[in-house]
Scaffold this active site. Structure first.
Site, PDB file in Angstrom:
ATOM      1  N   CYS A  16       8.051  -4.392  11.937  1.00 24.59           N
ATOM      2  CA  CYS A  16       6.610  -4.429  11.694  1.00 24.59           C
ATOM      3  C   CYS A  16       6.262  -3.274  10.749  1.00 24.59           C
ATOM      4  O   CYS A  16       7.068  -2.363  10.555  1.00 24.59           O
ATOM      5  CB  CYS A  16       5.857  -4.291  13.018  1.00 24.59           C
ATOM      6  SG  CYS A  16       6.056  -2.655  13.734  1.00 24.59           S
ATOM      7  N   HIS A  45      13.082   1.198  19.277  1.00 24.44           N
ATOM      8  CA  HIS A  45      13.952   0.725  20.357  1.00 24.44           C
ATOM      9  C   HIS A  45      14.984  -0.259  19.816  1.00 24.44           C
ATOM     10  O   HIS A  45      14.916  -1.452  20.072  1.00 24.44           O
ATOM     11  CB  HIS A  45      13.105   0.095  21.474  1.00 24.44           C
ATOM     12  CG  HIS A  45      12.300   1.112  22.208  1.00 24.44           C
ATOM     13  ND1 HIS A  45      10.976   0.960  22.509  1.00 24.44           N
ATOM     14  CD2 HIS A  45      12.635   2.341  22.664  1.00 24.44           C
ATOM     15  CE1 HIS A  45      10.533   2.039  23.135  1.00 24.44           C
ATOM     16  NE2 HIS A  45      11.514   2.885  23.238  1.00 24.44           N
ATOM     17  N   GLU A 131       3.775   4.597  23.986  1.00 26.03           N
ATOM     18  CA  GLU A 131       2.456   4.392  23.364  1.00 26.03           C
ATOM     19  C   GLU A 131       1.349   4.540  24.411  1.00 26.03           C
ATOM     20  O   GLU A 131       0.323   5.190  24.171  1.00 26.03           O
ATOM     21  CB  GLU A 131       2.395   2.989  22.736  1.00 26.03           C
ATOM     22  CG  GLU A 131       1.053   2.713  22.070  1.00 26.03           C
ATOM     23  CD  GLU A 131       0.884   1.244  21.678  1.00 26.03           C
ATOM     24  OE1 GLU A 131       1.863   0.616  21.228  1.00 26.03           O
ATOM     25  OE2 GLU A 131      -0.229   0.728  21.841  1.00 26.03           O
ATOM     26  N   CYS A 195      -2.255  -5.378  17.940  1.00 28.12           N
ATOM     27  CA  CYS A 195      -2.243  -5.236  16.482  1.00 28.12           C
ATOM     28  C   CYS A 195      -1.971  -6.585  15.808  1.00 28.12           C
ATOM     29  O   CYS A 195      -1.394  -7.496  16.415  1.00 28.12           O
ATOM     30  CB  CYS A 195      -1.214  -4.189  16.053  1.00 28.12           C
ATOM     31  SG  CYS A 195       0.477  -4.714  16.223  1.00 28.12           S
TER      32      CYS A 195
END
Ligand code: SF4
Length: 571
Positions: A16, A45, A131, A195
């Site tokens: 992304c 990750h 996050e 998102c």
């Protein structure tokens, strides 16, 4: 005849933008600063990418206490950190680089703005995810993490509340949680902070999973967004598997599967997806069905094994010799082919994530990487030896360019900076090496002294090979390969790259037009001008984002030289 298996890869698969940006930032630092770079927790990750980064002196630490070297650089990951942790990091006196994804920052700001107006925050996400830990830091101590609507129901009665989502949360789960939150909050602000890249990925996954017999989800087993994607697929598809690497696939998975869909998490590089696709094609028998597919496999074998590149270099040498007005000598075609094969193969051997198909690797080399280095050394040495018969000047220059190309990926002793630390150095070194072997060496051999036609051929070869190398860089970046500013594309950015490529096209076309008008080898100049249309088409194709998977992209790029040679031959 058995029915063909249809394999589709998600268009949204691959890194992304947030992950891409974080990786670019640390790679840039690793190149420019020559200091150890630490990331607080793994940058992304994905084990394979983390291993590659480790080789570049980019290390993940679990806590600040592990950073003993005060001269090191500390990178805040794309997930972000709580404000108090950021303050603690900055107080240590380390150089800090913030790679928090702008979309995560947007959520942090949203939470902070509501918290300052007295709202409590409900975060729909995984409470242990970095996050979410970071987001909690912005709630002014009035934050709650829930994993879905059931947990919302267990919350205490809240006055004013703002409900947000972890950026990779599943859309339906968030909406259900928001609905449930209406019952626990007096006043509720709903901020759907999933998102856009995640939304697109999930939308595509839902659409295709419903219609698939098998869905393969590629990504780290510790990646939350990949796990979520897998949950969606498990619910909707007839069968779904979550794998990290292509060798986790077995033939039994494909039994009875007619429609296969491959998708991936936000931290899965495209080159890994390409490898999974290759393996899936092999296991599904897709690659063995038609004669055309067998041909396609042989094609890939030639491209992966650098044979096609060798052919392209020989073709360019033919064009250059015609431009120079030399009788075409097979020795030069062979030398240039061996030279290009050697450097291309050596480069492949050190790069991570080559998209070589499994069968190709097995067929070509038992142990692909180690043996390809040997093949590269042998062919390169042979090219240099052949050049010795052309005089010591040619021999020394050939040895120099070959050594420069072979040593390019490595740190040099004696305190020299790496060649690769110069912006666009890879493209320049490649273009110089090829221009020497394809144009300069034949010119020296023919005239002893260099003629104008040799200069013209060197100019032509340099610019064409530079373009080739830049387009390779574009393709590599598109495949999420770990590439840095040694590639023109990474150093200059997309806009300036395409402007440069168009300028090179215009320059070459103008020179050829001029030659044609002057009547200087006008037949050849016309033929090459026609060939340049392919060059233009290729740039436009890449510009409009139609960049195919890596092997096909390499084929398209190198075909340019074969086409020019064919046109030159007919002229
Ligand atoms: S998943 Fe979305 S928010 Fe998270 S890093 Fe990627 S683009 Fe940014």
């Amino acid at each position: 005849m058995s029915e063909r298996v249809q394999i589709t890869v998600a268009e949204s698969a691959g890194f992304c933008p947030g992950v891409k940006n974080a990786i670019d930032k640390v790679l840039e630092l690793a190149k420019s600063r020559q200091r150890t770079i630490y990331t607080l927790g793994p940058l992304i990750h994905n084990k394979q990418v983390i291993e590659t980064l480790k080789e570049k002196n980019i290390r993940a630490v679990g806590s600040l206490e592990e950073v003993k070297d005060r001269g090191a650089i500390l990178v805040i990951r794309a997930h972000g950190v709580p404000p108090e942790e950021e303050a603690r990091i900055r107080a240590l006196g380390l150089e800090v680089v913030d790679a928090t994804c702008p979309l995560v920052k947007h959520v942090q700001k949203n939470i902070q703005a509501y918290a300052e107006r007295g709202y409590s925050t409900i975060i729909v996400g995984d409470k242990d995810h970095a996050e979410v830990v970071g987001l909690m830091g912005y709630t002014e101590g009035r934050g709650y993490v829930v994993d879905g609507p059931e947990e919302v129901k267990k919350l205490p009665r809240l006055g004013k509340a703002n409900i947000v989502a972890q950026t990779t949360q599943e859309g339906e789960v968030f909406l259900a949680a928001a609905e449930a939150a209406r019952a626990v909050a007096g006043e509720l602000a709903v901020s759907n902070t999933i998102c856009n890249p995640t939304r697109q990925r999930q939308k595509e996954t839902v659409e295709f999973s419903k219609d698939s017999d098998l869905v393969i989800v590629v990504g780290g087993k510790n990646s939350a967004n990949t796990a979520r994607l897998f949950q969606i697929c498990e619910r909707l598809a007839r069968r779904a598997v979550h794998i990290e690497k292509e060798d986790e696939l077995g033939p039994e998975l494909f039994k009875g599967a007619r429609k296969v869909f491959i998708t991936a998490g936000a931290s899965t590089p495209s080159w890994m997806i390409e490898r999974v696709l290759e393996k899936a094609r092999e296991l599904a028998g897709e690659a063995e069905g038609h004669a055309l597919e067998k041909l396609a496999f042989l094609w890939k074998l030639a491209v992966t094994g650098s044979l096609y590149t060798a052919l392209a270099a020989a073709a360019l040498t033919y064009v250059c010799m015609r431009l120079e007005g030399s009788p075409v000598s097979g020795r030069f075609l062979l030398m240039a082919g061996l030279f290009a094969f050697s450097l291309h193969m050596a480069n492949r051997a050190v790069e991570k994530g080559t998209a070589a198909p499994d069968r190709a690797r097995r067929l070509l080399f038992v142990r692909y990487l180690r043996q390809s280095r040997l093949a590269a050394l042998f062919c390169g040495a042979l090219a240099v030896l052949l050049s010795a018969a052309l005089g010591w000047k040619v021999f020394l220059a050939a040895a120099f360019f070959w050594a420069a190309g072979m040593l390019y990926p490595y740190k040099l002793p004696l305190g020299f900076e790496r060649f690769g630390d110069f912006p666009a150095s890879k493209d320049i070194v490649t273009a110089l090496g090829w221009a020497f072997m394809c144009a300069y060496a034949p010119g020296l051999w023919r005239g002893g002294a260099l003629s104008n036609s040799t200069h013209l051929a060197v100019f032509f070869a340099f610019l064409l090979v530079f373009t080739r190398s830049v387009l390779f860089g574009v393709s590599n970046a598109h495949s999420d390969m770990i590439v840095g500013k040694e590639n023109f594309y990474k150093a200059a950015g997309p806009r300036f790259t395409y402007l440069t490529l168009f300028a090179i096209f215009a320059l070459l076309a103008a020179v050829l037009l001029m030659l044609k008008d002057m009547g200087w080898r006008s037949g050849l100049a016309s033929a090459l001008l026609t060939g340049m249309l392919y060059y233009l088409g290729l740039i436009l194709f890449f510009l409009f984002g139609r960049i195919p998977e890596r092997i096909n992209a390499e084929t398209l790029i190198d075909t340019q030289f074969l086409l020019l040679a064919a046109l030159a031959w007919r002229s």
